[in-house]
Write an enzyme that holds these catalytic residues in place. Structure first.
Site, PDB file in Angstrom:
ATOM      1  N   ALA A   1       0.839  -1.195   0.000  1.00  0.00           N
ATOM      2  CA  ALA A   1       0.000   0.000   0.000  1.00  0.00           C
ATOM      3  C   ALA A   1       0.877   1.249   0.000  1.00  0.00           C
ATOM      4  CB  ALA A   1      -0.935  -0.001   1.208  1.00  0.00           C
ATOM      5  N   GLU A   2       1.993   1.207   0.776  1.00  0.00           N
ATOM      6  CA  GLU A   2       2.946   2.309   0.753  1.00  0.00           C
ATOM      7  C   GLU A   2       4.359   1.774   1.006  1.00  0.00           C
ATOM      8  OE1 GLU A   2       1.805   6.175   2.571  1.00  0.00           O
ATOM      9  OE2 GLU A   2      -0.030   5.114   3.110  1.00  0.00           O
ATOM     10  N   THR A   3       5.321   2.458   0.417  1.00  0.00           N
ATOM     11  CA  THR A   3       6.744   2.233   0.669  1.00  0.00           C
ATOM     12  C   THR A   3       7.323   3.551   1.150  1.00  0.00           C
ATOM     13  OG1 THR A   3       6.959   0.501  -1.016  1.00  0.00           O
ATOM     14  CG2 THR A   3       8.969   1.665  -0.361  1.00  0.00           C
TER      15      THR A   3
END
Length: 273
Positions: A47-49
């Site tokens: 979903a996020e890095t």
């Protein structure tokens, strides 16, 4: 010659491995070329890095840059920041004592405070202060919204007096959609393409479902939040199809808190040319 770059995978909002919200984290990312950051985020497809860098603004301890699975940069302080600060504390990057104390993070051009505490069992708690919420447009086409979310239109609306669907931003503009109860939040079957088609009308970047279940006293006067809520990202910012769910039993207005066991997360390294 190819150079190795370390990374870690952190599970946020849980004390169990492979549960909660996964986050890919790349520490000491300053040497990476600008154009490589979104490509790395697309490769991880979380979903996020989050990338940890030296700060550019006075008073900041670390600069955080976060990208969605679609390679779109976002500036909110959610699990992308909570997981990063937990890793910094657990990895000893904030000094002795599991990094307990007050720190600060640069997100975009702003600097926000962070507080880290730990109990006698090494359980780390990270508390972030959000930017002041900016309230945007409301989406009024309930029929189209219900169809895009895969729910009965009668289930829309978290409480009397609250907007059914309104864009709210503390760094990332989410269309906040109130739902009658948490069962419907879990049962929703969002259609990403239809949701993306609705967002330009109100200037949203993502869609987030929430329920006040059980409803809290004063819920019709306050923004969604508090110990009784459940939430779920139906469309992450940037339009990625990666799914994100969270149950946040320890949140409050204006802040987000994560409690995680103080042990190293999964880690590794990749090689790039």
């Amino acid at each position: 010659m190819a150079a190795g770059t370390p990374f870690a995978l952190v599970d946020v909002f849980t004390d169990q491995p492979l549960e909660g919200n996964p986050l890919a984290l790349v520490p000491d990312a300053d040497p990476l070329p600008e154009g490589l950051l979104p490509r790395i985020a697309r490769e991880f497809h979380q979903a996020e890095t989050t990338f940890l860098l030296r700060p550019e603004r006075a008073g900041a301890t670390w600069r955080l840059r976060s990208f969605t699975a679609a390679g779109v940069e976002v500036f909110g302080a959610g699990h992308n920041a909570l997981g990063a600060w937990w890793w910094l504390a657990a990895a000893g990057r904030l000094g002795p004592g599991l990094g307990t104390g007050r720190w600060s993070q640069q997100l975009g051009t702003g600097v926000l405070p962070v507080e880290i505490t730990a109990d006698e069992h090494g359980l780390i708690e990270v508390t972030l202060e959000q930017r002041a919420a900016a309230y945007g447009d409301e989406l009024t086409d309930r029929a189209a919204l219900a169809e895009a979310l895969g729910v009965d239109g009668r289930e829309l609306g978290a409480a009397a007096g609250l907007p059914v669907a309104q864009v709210v931003s503390t760094g990332a503009a989410h269309l906040m959609v109130g739902i009658r109860d948490r069962g419907v939040v879990d049962a929703a079957r969002p259609d990403a393409a239809r949701l993306r088609a609705l967002l330009p009308e109100v200037g949203g970047q993502g869609v987030y479902l929430y329920a006040l279940d059980p409803a809290e006293p004063g819920a019709d006067q306050s923004p969604p939040g508090g110990a009784g809520r459940t939430g779920r990202s139906a469309l992450p910012p940037g339009g990625a199809d990666a799914r994100e769910r969270a149950r946040r039993g320890n949140t409050r207005r204006g802040a987000a808190t994560a409690r995680c066991p103080g042990r190293p997360g999964r880690s590794g390294a990749w090689r790039h040319l």
